[in-house]
Design an enzyme around this catalytic site. Structure first.
Site, PDB file in Angstrom:
ATOM      1  CG  ASP A 109      -0.324  -0.507   2.493  1.00  0.00           C
ATOM      2  OD1 ASP A 109       0.912  -0.552   2.575  1.00  0.00           O
ATOM      3  OD2 ASP A 109      -1.080  -0.853   3.417  1.00  0.00           O
ATOM      4  CG  HIS A 135      -6.007  -2.125   8.806  1.00  0.00           C
ATOM      5  ND1 HIS A 135      -6.078  -0.784   9.109  1.00  0.00           N
ATOM      6  CD2 HIS A 135      -4.692  -2.447   8.983  1.00  0.00           C
ATOM      7  CE1 HIS A 135      -4.879  -0.340   9.432  1.00  0.00           C
ATOM      8  NE2 HIS A 135      -4.022  -1.327   9.376  1.00  0.00           N
ATOM      9  CD  GLU A 157      -8.815   1.128   7.595  1.00  0.00           C
ATOM     10  OE1 GLU A 157      -8.762   0.199   8.443  1.00  0.00           O
ATOM     11  OE2 GLU A 157      -8.221   2.206   7.744  1.00  0.00           O
ATOM     12  CG  ASN A 175      -9.074  -1.194  11.876  1.00  0.00           C
ATOM     13  OD1 ASN A 175      -8.147  -1.884  11.440  1.00  0.00           O
ATOM     14  ND2 ASN A 175      -9.519  -0.133  11.247  1.00  0.00           N
TER      15      ASN A 175
HETATM   16  C1  F6R Z   1       1.427  -1.462   6.191  1.00  0.00           C
HETATM   17  C2  F6R Z   1       0.074  -2.008   6.258  1.00  0.00           C
HETATM   18  C3  F6R Z   1      -0.736  -1.969   7.512  1.00  0.00           C
HETATM   19  C4  F6R Z   1       0.057  -2.302   8.771  1.00  0.00           C
HETATM   20  C5  F6R Z   1      -0.830  -2.267  10.001  1.00  0.00           C
HETATM   21  C6  F6R Z   1      -0.058  -2.520  11.287  1.00  0.00           C
HETATM   22  O1  F6R Z   1       1.967  -1.614   4.897  1.00  0.00           O
HETATM   23  O2  F6R Z   1      -0.383  -2.476   5.270  1.00  0.00           O
HETATM   24  O3  F6R Z   1      -1.800  -2.881   7.381  1.00  0.00           O
HETATM   25  O4  F6R Z   1       0.633  -3.566   8.635  1.00  0.00           O
HETATM   26  O5  F6R Z   1      -1.458  -1.011  10.095  1.00  0.00           O
HETATM   27  O6  F6R Z   1       0.850  -1.462  11.483  1.00  0.00           O
HETATM   28  P1  F6R Z   1       1.980  -1.550  12.596  1.00  0.00           P
HETATM   29  O7  F6R Z   1       2.886  -2.651  12.222  1.00  0.00           O
HETATM   30  O8  F6R Z   1       2.679  -0.206  12.543  1.00  0.00           O
HETATM   31  O9  F6R Z   1       1.294  -1.783  13.895  1.00  0.00           O
END
Ligand code: F6R
Length: 242
Positions: free
Chosen positions: A70, A139, A144, A137
């Site tokens: 992403d 995701h 989301e 959440n």
């Molecule tokens: C990042 C991504 C997100 C993160 C998620 C957890 O490329 O796709 O889904 O993996 O938000 O983020 P952290 O690891 O910072 O807790």
């Protein structure tokens, strides 16, 4: 019956080493493999292990190809909060990967980026190993909670909880982009192997909901219960509710 495997580790460092071993095994078995990569705090330690093994001459990235999950809409690759910048800073600049073989969705290409990115993944023959973090959440990528599972790469509106969680990297919440481009849930599910890293007590509820509750688009990660080769690498705190 799920095919999920759980590797339980003591803490973040042990989680990072375990995840890095899985990625290194993939690269060793298939030197020109396609890695699906993630940003955020969770994979940074795994990337540090990979960098150390590469510098020690034990792991060769010269043929590896990569596709990231992403990117924030509106951020150019040289913006210091863009995911393209993050990947160079945390991995690509420190290993012998050919930067031409690394791919992050463009945040500034408009909606045609979605089709281009899915075609790129298809032209690569799909993803061999997809690394994921887990949102608080539930995701995955920036998919989301929703009333349906997404298919291919698409533009999303970030939830307030995700913007709130990510504001630590920006000077204020107002600077956190409101939209992002992300691979879809179908793209992720089509990866031949999926490895998720999760650490810390703030992920415990999401792990419980995603992997010990019903499969529902309200918890996007829950669909991984149906993946035939899914490995969750999580530390004790993240597994504390199960
Ligand atoms: C990042 C991504 C997100 C993160 C998620 C957890 O490329 O796709 O889904 O993996 O938000 O983020 P952290 O690891 O910072 O807790």
């Amino acid at each position: 019956m799920t095919a999920m495997r759980i590797i339980r580790t003591k803490d973040y460092d042990a989680m990072s080493a375990a995840a890095a071993r899985l990625i290194a095994a993939q690269i060793t078995l298939k030197p020109n493999c396609v890695l699906g990569l993630a940003t955020g705090s969770s994979p940074v330690g795994a990337y540090q292990n990979l960098i150390a093994w590469n510098k020690a001459g034990e792991l060769d990235f010269s043929q590896v190809r990569s596709v990231n999950l992403d990117e924030y809409a509106g951020l150019t690759p040289d913006h210091d909060q863009s995911y393209a910048y993050f990947m160079r800073h945390n991995l690509f600049d420190h290993v012998n990967i050919d930067q031409k073989n690394t791919n992050v969705p463009s945040g500034v290409n408009g909606d045609e980026e979605c089709e281009r990115y899915d075609k790129l993944i298809a032209d690569f023959g799909g993803i061999d190993l997809q690394l994921l973090g887990l949102g608080v959440n539930g995701h995955i990528g920036f998919n989301e909670p929703d009333d349906h599972f997404s298919l291919g790469t698409h533009k999303v509106t970030l939830t307030e909880s995700t913007r709130e969680a990510n504001k630590r990297f920006f000077t204020s919440i107002d600077e956190v982009p409101t939209h992002a481009y992300t691979m879809g849930v179908r793209d992720i599910l089509q990866a031949r192997r999926v490895v998720m890293v999760a650490s810390g007590a703030n992920k415990a509820q999401a792990i419980k909901d995603a992997f010990f509750g019903p499969v529902t688009p309200q918890v996007p990660a829950s669909i991984l219960q149906y993946h035939p080769d899914f490995i969750l690498v999580a530390d004790e705190e993240a597994l504390s509710l199960i």
